[in-house]
Design an enzyme around this catalytic site. Structure first.
Site, short mmCIF file in Angstrom:
data_model
loop_
_atom_site.label_atom_id
_atom_site.label_comp_id
_atom_site.label_asym_id
_atom_site.label_seq_id
_atom_site.Cartn_x
_atom_site.Cartn_y
_atom_site.Cartn_z
N HIS A 151 17.38 43.64 55.04
CA HIS A 151 16.63 45.08 54.91
C HIS A 151 16.77 45.77 56.22
O HIS A 151 17.25 45.32 57.19
CB HIS A 151 15.10 44.46 54.91
CG HIS A 151 14.67 43.72 56.19
ND1 HIS A 151 14.34 44.44 57.30
CD2 HIS A 151 14.50 42.42 56.33
CE1 HIS A 151 13.74 43.44 57.92
NE2 HIS A 151 14.09 42.30 57.58
N GLY A 152 16.48 47.23 56.01
CA GLY A 152 16.56 47.91 57.07
C GLY A 152 15.74 47.58 58.12
O GLY A 152 14.54 46.91 58.16
N ARG A 199 9.55 45.15 52.87
CA ARG A 199 10.56 45.61 53.75
C ARG A 199 12.10 45.53 52.76
O ARG A 199 12.89 46.37 52.88
CB ARG A 199 10.84 45.27 54.90
CG ARG A 199 10.77 43.55 55.12
CD ARG A 199 10.56 43.24 56.62
NE ARG A 199 10.66 42.01 56.81
CZ ARG A 199 9.68 40.85 56.65
NH1 ARG A 199 8.54 41.37 56.25
NH2 ARG A 199 9.90 39.72 57.13
N GLU A 205 11.72 35.96 54.10
CA GLU A 205 12.01 35.44 55.54
C GLU A 205 11.44 34.30 55.63
O GLU A 205 10.53 33.52 54.90
CB GLU A 205 11.38 36.47 56.40
CG GLU A 205 11.86 36.33 57.75
CD GLU A 205 13.26 36.06 57.95
OE1 GLU A 205 13.78 35.03 57.91
OE2 GLU A 205 13.86 37.14 58.72
N HIS A 222 16.25 38.93 53.81
CA HIS A 222 15.83 38.89 54.86
C HIS A 222 17.07 38.01 55.70
O HIS A 222 17.61 37.20 55.41
CB HIS A 222 14.62 37.83 55.15
CG HIS A 222 13.56 38.83 54.48
ND1 HIS A 222 12.71 39.73 54.95
CD2 HIS A 222 13.23 38.76 53.06
CE1 HIS A 222 11.71 40.32 53.98
NE2 HIS A 222 12.21 39.47 53.00
O1 LIG Z 1 10.97 37.32 61.04
C1 LIG Z 1 11.41 38.21 61.90
O2 LIG Z 1 10.91 38.14 63.12
C2 LIG Z 1 12.95 38.89 61.78
O3 LIG Z 1 12.93 39.35 60.59
C3 LIG Z 1 14.04 37.88 61.82
O4 LIG Z 1 13.86 37.05 63.14
P1 LIG Z 1 14.72 36.45 64.14
O5 LIG Z 1 15.90 37.30 64.42
O6 LIG Z 1 14.07 35.80 64.94
O7 LIG Z 1 15.21 35.44 62.88
#
Ligand SMILES: O=C(O)[C@H](O)COP(=O)(O)O
Length: 205
Positions: A10-11, A61, A88, A158
């Site tokens: 996602h952006g 997102r 995610e 994600h």
């Molecule tokens: O969930 C998050 O905080 C981000 O989308 C990805 O986080 P990371 O770069 O810590 O994996």
């Protein structure tokens, strides 16, 4: 040669901008994030791609990014499957914390291990391996058949659900996956062989 699989993180989200662990929380895209998603669509259009089906997560997102891409391609009404298997990683107790504050509290190395290692989960959350345990079967059963039958498939998801998928697609080891970083709104175009291995990979940075 069989079909084409396009993966897009996602952006930029509101919480990416604020440098907060996000996980299963559901902030929207920033202005920059909307622009990145539209630009991803334009890059795919310039490659002459048209999708047969799209997959995205249960989080807004990724869904908004998916829609921007389909709009850019003139495919706004394409069948789009939303499934939490592509969410995610659950960041557990880290959700909502500032990433720099977490480094100050637990140390740079520990936070890096939680964010990038294969099998060390953040407190109360999912490791990349745990994330893969829901992403891989979903890919095998729901997405891969479309690609192997010659389709062109979009997956807007994600950073860590896609890292898990790429690990399996490319056969990347646990120690090596630590180095893989995915940019927001950057499409990765895979052509797959009929035996499901990767024939080619193009990162449209
Ligand atoms: O969930 C998050 O905080 C981000 O989308 C990805 O986080 P990371 O770069 O810590 O994996």
């Amino acid at each position: 040669m069989s079909g084409t699989l396009v993966l897009v993180r996602h952006g930029q989200s509101e919480w990416n901008l604020k440098n907060l662990f996000t996980g299963w929380r559901d902030p929207g895209l920033t202005e920059q994030g909307h622009a990145e998603a539209k630009s991803a669509g334009e890059k795919l259009k310039a490659r002459g791609l048209k999708f047969d089906i799209a997959f995205t997560s249960a989080l807004s997102r990724a869904q908004t990014t998916c829609q921007h891409i389909l709009d850019a391609l003139g495919q706004s009404d394409l069948e789009t499957i939303r499934n939490a298997a592509l969410n995610e990683r659950d960041y557990g107790d880290l959700n909502g914390l500032n990433k720099d504050d977490a480094r100050a509290k637990w140390g740079e190395e520990q936070v890096h291990i939680w964010r990038r290692s294969y099998d060390t989960p953040p407190p109360g959350g999912e490791s990349l391996k745990d994330t893969g345990a829901r992403v891989w079967p979903y890919y095998m059963h729901d997405m891969q058949p479309h690609v192997l039958s010659g389709g062109t498939v979009l997956v807007a998801a994600h950073g860590n659900s896609l890292r898990a998928l790429i690990m399996a697609l490319e056969g990347i080891s646990g120690p090596d996956i630590v180095k893989l970083e995915l940019g927001t709104g950057v499409p990765i175009v895979y052509k797959l062989n009929a035996d499901s291995t990767v024939a080619s990979k193009d990162v449209l940075a």
